[in-house]
Design a protein around this motif. Sequence first.
Motif, mmCIF file in Angstrom:
data_model
loop_
_atom_site.group_PDB
_atom_site.id
_atom_site.type_symbol
_atom_site.label_atom_id
_atom_site.label_comp_id
_atom_site.label_asym_id
_atom_site.label_seq_id
_atom_site.Cartn_x
_atom_site.Cartn_y
_atom_site.Cartn_z
ATOM 1 N N ILE A 69 0.760 -0.954 0.049
ATOM 2 C CA ILE A 69 0.048 -0.145 0.014
ATOM 3 C C ILE A 69 0.947 1.276 0.034
ATOM 4 N N LEU A 70 0.445 2.442 -0.100
ATOM 5 C CA LEU A 70 1.067 3.650 -0.283
ATOM 6 C C LEU A 70 0.404 4.483 0.805
ATOM 7 N N ILE A 71 1.247 5.184 1.678
ATOM 8 C CA ILE A 71 0.698 6.031 2.745
ATOM 9 C C ILE A 71 1.077 7.465 1.890
ATOM 10 N N LYS A 72 -0.247 8.368 1.753
ATOM 11 C CA LYS A 72 0.099 9.540 1.146
ATOM 12 C C LYS A 72 -0.322 10.758 2.018
ATOM 13 N N ALA A 73 0.409 11.842 2.049
ATOM 14 C CA ALA A 73 0.324 13.070 2.545
ATOM 15 C C ALA A 73 -0.847 13.665 2.056
ATOM 16 N N GLY A 97 2.384 15.498 -6.551
ATOM 17 C CA GLY A 97 3.586 15.357 -7.531
ATOM 18 C C GLY A 97 4.552 14.214 -6.692
ATOM 19 N N GLY A 98 4.170 13.443 -6.091
ATOM 20 C CA GLY A 98 5.166 12.423 -5.700
ATOM 21 C C GLY A 98 5.726 12.794 -4.297
ATOM 22 N N LYS A 99 5.488 14.093 -3.841
ATOM 23 C CA LYS A 99 5.956 14.457 -2.385
ATOM 24 C C LYS A 99 5.246 13.679 -1.437
ATOM 25 N N ILE A 150 -4.200 6.091 2.817
ATOM 26 C CA ILE A 150 -3.628 5.007 2.534
ATOM 27 C C ILE A 150 -4.421 4.750 1.235
ATOM 28 N N GLU A 151 -3.720 4.030 0.303
ATOM 29 C CA GLU A 151 -4.086 3.548 -1.034
ATOM 30 C C GLU A 151 -3.440 2.309 -1.367
ATOM 31 N N ARG A 152 -4.113 1.170 -2.179
ATOM 32 C CA ARG A 152 -3.509 0.213 -2.561
ATOM 33 C C ARG A 152 -2.196 0.678 -3.456
ATOM 34 N N TYR A 153 -1.222 0.077 -3.512
ATOM 35 C CA TYR A 153 0.014 0.681 -4.581
ATOM 36 C C TYR A 153 -0.252 0.016 -5.931
ATOM 37 N N VAL A 154 -0.717 0.654 -6.701
ATOM 38 C CA VAL A 154 -0.682 -0.042 -8.302
ATOM 39 C C VAL A 154 0.665 -0.080 -8.602
ATOM 40 N N THR A 155 1.224 -1.192 -8.873
ATOM 41 C CA THR A 155 2.876 -1.556 -8.944
ATOM 42 C C THR A 155 3.356 -0.933 -10.293
ATOM 43 N N ARG A 208 0.811 3.515 -15.723
ATOM 44 C CA ARG A 208 1.242 4.435 -16.598
ATOM 45 C C ARG A 208 0.585 5.558 -16.057
ATOM 46 N N HIS A 209 1.175 6.893 -16.339
ATOM 47 C CA HIS A 209 0.543 8.137 -15.726
ATOM 48 C C HIS A 209 0.044 8.734 -16.840
ATOM 49 N N ILE A 210 -1.550 8.847 -16.668
ATOM 50 C CA ILE A 210 -2.240 9.421 -17.963
ATOM 51 C C ILE A 210 -3.012 10.628 -17.487
ATOM 52 N N ARG A 223 12.290 10.316 -10.718
ATOM 53 C CA ARG A 223 12.144 10.800 -9.255
ATOM 54 C C ARG A 223 10.857 11.756 -9.430
ATOM 55 N N HIS A 224 9.890 11.344 -10.095
ATOM 56 C CA HIS A 224 8.583 12.256 -10.220
ATOM 57 C C HIS A 224 8.803 13.327 -11.134
ATOM 58 N N GLN A 225 9.963 13.677 -11.686
ATOM 59 C CA GLN A 225 10.011 14.633 -12.591
ATOM 60 C C GLN A 225 9.830 14.197 -14.112
ATOM 61 N N VAL A 243 -6.385 16.574 -14.977
ATOM 62 C CA VAL A 243 -6.817 15.760 -14.141
ATOM 63 C C VAL A 243 -5.989 14.531 -14.200
ATOM 64 N N GLU A 244 -5.353 14.091 -13.253
ATOM 65 C CA GLU A 244 -4.255 13.155 -13.303
ATOM 66 C C GLU A 244 -5.016 11.836 -12.973
ATOM 67 N N PHE A 245 -4.544 10.605 -13.607
ATOM 68 C CA PHE A 245 -4.837 9.319 -13.499
ATOM 69 C C PHE A 245 -3.799 8.252 -13.584
ATOM 70 N N LEU A 258 -6.218 10.385 -9.555
ATOM 71 C CA LEU A 258 -5.121 10.593 -8.346
ATOM 72 C C LEU A 258 -5.265 11.794 -7.884
ATOM 73 N N GLU A 259 -5.186 13.103 -8.610
ATOM 74 C CA GLU A 259 -5.469 14.283 -8.182
ATOM 75 C C GLU A 259 -5.511 15.332 -9.553
ATOM 76 N N MET A 260 -5.917 16.587 -9.134
ATOM 77 C CA MET A 260 -6.072 17.546 -10.132
ATOM 78 C C MET A 260 -5.324 18.749 -9.828
HETATM 79 C C1 MV4 Z 1 0.110 6.343 -7.011
HETATM 80 C C2 MV4 Z 1 0.756 5.357 -7.816
HETATM 81 C C3 MV4 Z 1 0.517 3.934 -7.825
HETATM 82 N N1 MV4 Z 1 -0.549 3.644 -6.796
HETATM 83 N N2 MV4 Z 1 -0.754 5.690 -6.360
HETATM 84 C C4 MV4 Z 1 3.041 9.917 -8.385
HETATM 85 C C5 MV4 Z 1 2.742 11.362 -7.918
HETATM 86 C C6 MV4 Z 1 1.240 11.728 -8.004
HETATM 87 N N3 MV4 Z 1 0.631 12.163 -8.971
HETATM 88 C C7 MV4 Z 1 0.749 10.278 -7.368
HETATM 89 N N4 MV4 Z 1 1.699 9.108 -8.021
HETATM 90 C C8 MV4 Z 1 1.385 7.951 -8.147
HETATM 91 N N5 MV4 Z 1 0.302 7.526 -7.310
HETATM 92 C C9 MV4 Z 1 -1.105 4.639 -6.240
HETATM 93 N N6 MV4 Z 1 -2.064 4.254 -5.276
HETATM 94 C C10 MV4 Z 1 1.815 5.809 -8.721
HETATM 95 C C11 MV4 Z 1 1.932 7.087 -8.881
HETATM 96 C C12 MV4 Z 1 3.052 7.486 -9.732
HETATM 97 C C13 MV4 Z 1 4.451 7.207 -9.533
HETATM 98 C C14 MV4 Z 1 4.846 6.591 -8.271
HETATM 99 C C15 MV4 Z 1 6.208 6.526 -8.023
HETATM 100 C C16 MV4 Z 1 7.000 6.681 -8.859
HETATM 101 C C17 MV4 Z 1 6.829 7.502 -10.034
HETATM 102 C C18 MV4 Z 1 5.643 7.653 -10.298
HETATM 103 C C19 MV4 Z 1 5.031 8.278 -11.346
HETATM 104 C C20 MV4 Z 1 3.775 8.645 -11.718
HETATM 105 C C21 MV4 Z 1 2.897 8.258 -10.959
#
Ligand code: MV4
Length: 497
Positions: A157-161, A166-168, A201-206, A209-211, A236-238, A276-278, A289-291
């Motif tokens: 899983i992912l713990i997210k703030a 943007g990955g922070k 928390i969220e399940r970590y989609v391992t 693709r970032h669309i 690294r999220h860049q 809008v990020e997916f 994910l986020e907007m």
């Molecule tokens: C995720 C994920 C997988 N599973 N959430 C990255 C920054 C922000 N936009 C959210 N991100 C992600 N959230 C879940 N539940 C994968 C990403 C992700 C990512 C994660 C690690 C390393 C690079 C990444 C690039 C794009 C998205």
Amino acid sequence: MAQISKILIANRGEIALRIMRSAREMNIKTVAVFSEADRSALHVRYADEAICIGPAPSNQSYLKSDKIIEACKLTGAQAIHPGYGFLSENAAFAKEVAAAGLILIGPTPEAMEIMGNKLSAKAAALTYNIPMVPGTEEAITDINEAKERAVEVGFPILIKAAAGGGGKGMRIVENVADFEEQMHLAVSEATSAFGDGSVFIERYVTSPRHIEIQVLGDTHGNIVHLFERECSVQRRHQKVIEEAPSSVLTEEIRQAMGKCAVDVARSVNYVGAGTVEFILDENLDFFFLEMNTRLQVEHPVTEMITGLDLVKEQIKIARGEILSFKQEDLKISGHAMELRVYAEDPLNNFLPDIGTLQTYITPKGNGVRVDDGFEEGMEIPIYYDPMIAKLITYGANREEAIERMIRAIDEYDITGIQTTLSFGKFVMQHEAFTSGNFDTHFVGKYFNADSLKNENEEEAMLAALTAVLAFKKEDKISTAQNNEIANNWRKNRKKYS
Ligand code: MV4
């Protein structure tokens, strides 16, 4: 309708110039603001007027909202375009601008606030049937409840703030044994980084693709989407490479994702350009994910496939105009690719490489666009983001866009600093990329400094060979002979190295 005859661009570098060009085409005057480090910058020279707003550090210049508003009053600019980064998603700044009777070319402060927090963003999206990754929709308050939910959801899983983005402020937890310790670390990290310890928390989609989907909303309730961008090649999220459209989306998924993006925008009565990020998993299921409530770096690839100028659309929306098109009027035409050219050394772990542009010659020709803010002889300042240009190529299809990108990278002549151009060529020529079979782990999976060393050695040797042959003036050789020599060298290169 609002009269906008002069816009202050509260930004610098390539995006400031890019915004000024669209304003100029609309016969709108432009005001540049600059720090002392940017006194001779191109955006300062291009603008109709320019105001120095402070010393080089961003927090003494480009982040000084009072100085920016003061510059508007001094020059009579009715509107501010924030670009991206700096104050572009700062709700407090947006409120100050409105309080000063000025127009911010962007969304409302309320939309920025809701989308700036990942939990309130999710809550807004929940008012529509938007697919989200299984997890918690509220901030964690009870660690044992959270642990139970994590077990339900399934590790990793992912713990997210909530205040991150943007990955922070993201932590991967592989199993239940690590959960409590990681949760405490995540909360303290979020508290110190964002002043807000709320986490979820969220399940970590391992292997996602970032669309992302571009949306546009006017002040009359019209919201459309301008299709997707794929941004999976990240370091690294860049983001380093972005393209439109994605190589994997079916028309059906595109329509479903586009509708979700418009619904997310509508949930906050979105006005202006937003993204809008997916994430898309291996089964081609997508999750919100986020907007992002700003014009993004990578917006040009959307402009190329739709034929729209997004900055002009933003200005028209800020003037109170109704969108001049409906969703059904919008079509994808061709394919666009963007490479972010950073002053970073891919052979040295992409560390920023500051210096002076000894040579700076940009590629040209059919299907090539360069959004940049520097010219030959300029120094890359150390104070700001090291991106010096965006190289965008456009073709009838993905293959042509890639071919053009490779040709343009070969033509781009930059000396005096290391750049990510060679990394871009590596990606464009990699089978995983050209086949469309890649995800957000591409860089970690396929790239290391050695990948470029061979390429650089070969180029250096070819340059030496060509120099020797050119030096021997009496040997008038044809290109064919030159190529033959080079090919022989390539075939027998082991003898040279
Ligand atoms: C995720 C994920 C997988 N599973 N959430 C990255 C920054 C922000 N936009 C959210 N991100 C992600 N959230 C879940 N539940 C994968 C990403 C992700 C990512 C994660 C690690 C390393 C690079 C990444 C690039 C794009 C998205």
